[in-house]
Design a protein around this motif. Sequence first.
Motif, PDB file in Angstrom:
ATOM      1  N   GLU A   1       0.833  -1.212   0.000  1.00 27.92           N
ATOM      2  CA  GLU A   1       0.000   0.000   0.000  1.00 27.92           C
ATOM      3  C   GLU A   1       0.862   1.255   0.000  1.00 27.92           C
TER       4      GLU A   1
ATOM      5  N   ARG B   1      -0.286   2.010  -3.204  1.00 25.54           N
ATOM      6  CA  ARG B   1      -0.516   1.870  -4.644  1.00 25.54           C
ATOM      7  C   ARG B   1      -1.017   0.491  -5.027  1.00 25.54           C
ATOM      8  N   TYR B   2      -0.660  -0.552  -4.241  1.00 23.58           N
ATOM      9  CA  TYR B   2      -1.020  -1.924  -4.602  1.00 23.58           C
ATOM     10  C   TYR B   2      -1.610  -2.611  -3.374  1.00 23.58           C
TER      11      TYR B   2
ATOM     12  N   ASP C   1       7.491   0.230 -12.723  1.00 22.19           N
ATOM     13  CA  ASP C   1       6.827   1.087 -11.743  1.00 22.19           C
ATOM     14  C   ASP C   1       6.646   0.364 -10.419  1.00 22.19           C
ATOM     15  N   VAL C   2       6.289  -0.914 -10.486  1.00 21.78           N
ATOM     16  CA  VAL C   2       6.106  -1.697  -9.262  1.00 21.78           C
ATOM     17  C   VAL C   2       7.438  -1.806  -8.521  1.00 21.78           C
TER      18      VAL C   2
ATOM     19  N   ALA D   1      10.009   0.174  -8.681  1.00 27.41           N
ATOM     20  CA  ALA D   1      10.397   1.474  -8.135  1.00 27.41           C
ATOM     21  C   ALA D   1       9.658   1.747  -6.833  1.00 27.41           C
ATOM     22  N   HIS D   2       8.340   1.425  -6.784  1.00 29.24           N
ATOM     23  CA  HIS D   2       7.547   1.631  -5.561  1.00 29.24           C
ATOM     24  C   HIS D   2       8.072   0.766  -4.420  1.00 29.24           C
ATOM     25  N   LEU D   3       8.268  -0.543  -4.705  1.00 28.95           N
ATOM     26  CA  LEU D   3       8.712  -1.446  -3.647  1.00 28.95           C
ATOM     27  C   LEU D   3      10.121  -1.067  -3.161  1.00 28.95           C
TER      28      LEU D   3
ATOM     29  N   ARG E   1      11.508   1.916  -3.114  1.00 27.16           N
ATOM     30  CA  ARG E   1      11.424   3.096  -2.239  1.00 27.16           C
ATOM     31  C   ARG E   1      10.955   2.704  -0.847  1.00 27.16           C
ATOM     32  N   ARG E   2       9.972   1.828  -0.780  1.00 26.37           N
ATOM     33  CA  ARG E   2       9.442   1.398   0.521  1.00 26.37           C
ATOM     34  C   ARG E   2      10.484   0.621   1.329  1.00 26.37           C
TER      35      ARG E   2
ATOM     36  N   ALA F   1      15.972   0.929  -7.421  1.00 24.60           N
ATOM     37  CA  ALA F   1      15.326  -0.132  -8.202  1.00 24.60           C
ATOM     38  C   ALA F   1      16.338  -1.198  -8.611  1.00 24.60           C
TER      39      ALA F   1
END
Length: 443
Positions: free
Chosen positions: A34, A36-37, A55-56, A58-60, A62-63, A68
Motif C-alpha cells: 500500500e 498503490r497496490y 513502476d512496481v 520502483a515503488h517497492l 522506495r518502501r 530499483a
Amino acid sequence: MPSLPTLRTEAEPLGARIRRLRRARGLTQRELAEPRYDRGFLAKVESGSRVPSGDVLAHLARRLGLTADELRFGRPPGAAAELTDALETAYRELQQGGLESAEREFTRVEGRAFEYRLPEIECHARFYLGEVQWQRYDIPLAAQGFAHALELSEAASPRLYGMIVNRMAACRALSGDLGASVALVETALAELRAAGPVDPDAELALLTALIHPLIEMGALRRARRAAEEGRRTLASAHRKDIAARYHRQAAQLWQAIGLTERAEKDLSRALRLFTSIGYDRDAARSRWARGFLWRRMGRLDDAHAELLLARDLLAEAGSREGVLGATIELADVRRRQGAFDEAVALAEGIRPLLDRSPDIEARAEVLRLLGLIARAKGDLPGATGLLEEAADAQERAELRGALVATSLHLGDTLRSRGLLAEAVQAYRRGVRAAAMSDSGPLG
C-alpha cells in the motif's frame, strides 16, 4: 591451456528477495504494497507468479529503502563502491607480491559483479585477473585474461578500455608480433578519437602502448610522435598510474634518440608517482629502466647497484617478467665489467623463465649476450653461432633496432675469423634492417 578462475552464483529469485527484505524490515505484505497496490498483488509477486513492472519495482524499492537496481539484482546499498575499493586494494596487494590473495579477491569481485549486474566492475576484475598472469609471466594466459575482459568492453569506461588494449598489445609484442601490436593500438586510438570528446587517460594509455613496439621496429619517428602527443595529453590526464607508465615508456624513446637527461627526468617522475600510490612492482620496474639507462650511459657501477636493487624488489613483488628483464641487464653490466663467469651464471639462471615464455626479444637478448661473452673469451665459433641465432630471431620478430647491433657484432666476429665474405653478408643484413627503419636524425 588452463582456464581463468571464474565465480558464478545462482541468483536469488526476485520474488523471494522481496519477501526476504520485507520480512527483514518487519513489514507485512499489506504494509509494503500500500497505498498503490494491495496485499494479493504483492503475494503474487513474491511467489513468482507475477513479474513486477518497472513502476512496481520502483515503488517497492522506495518502501524498502533501496534503488530499483539494488532490488532487481539483489545489490546491497553501496555495493559498486565497495567492490571498486576491493579491486584497488587487491591490486596494490598484487603489486607487493600477494599474487594468490589478490587473485582470490579479483575472482570474488568478478562473481559478485556478475551477480549484481555491474558489468564495468566485472570487466575490471577480469582485467586484473589478466594482470595476475602477466605478473606470473604466463603471457598466453595473460592474453586470454585480457581478451576475456575485452568481451565486456562496451560496459567499460574509456580509461579501462584503453588499459585493456594497452596490455593486449604488450602481449602481442612480447610474443614477437610487433606489427599486430601497433595495429591494434592505432585502431583503438582512431576509434577513441572518432567517438567524440576524448578521455585523456584512455588516450594516454594507448599512446604509451605504441612507444615500445615502434622503437623495437626501428620506427623512431613514429615513436617520437606518440611520445610527444602523450606529453600534450598528460596535462589533462587524471590517473597517476597511467601518467607514471607514460613517463617510464617515454624515457625509453628519449634514451633511444640520445636525450639521456630527458630520459632520467621521466624515470624519476615515474618512480615518484608509482611510490606515492603504493605500486611497488611498477616502482621497481622504473628502477630497472633506470639501471638500463645508466648502463647505456657507461655508468656501470651505478647501473649495477640499481639493477641489483630492482631485481630484488621485483622478486619480492613476484614479478617474473621484471626479474627476467632486470637480470638480463645485470648480466650485461657484469659482462662489460669483465665478470664473464658471473654474467654467464646470471643468464643461465633465467633460462627456466625464458623456456616457458614466448618473449622473443628477451630470448634474443640473452643469445646476443652469451655470444659477446664467448667472443670475449676467444671462442669465436661459439660466438658466431649464438649471434647468428640471435639475429635470426630478431629478424623474424622485426626487432630492427636490435638486429642492427647484433649484425654489427656478428660481422666483427666473422671478420676476426677471417671469414670476410660472411662478414660482409652480416654487415649488409644490418644495413637492410637500418634502411627499413626510420632511425636517422630526429631533430
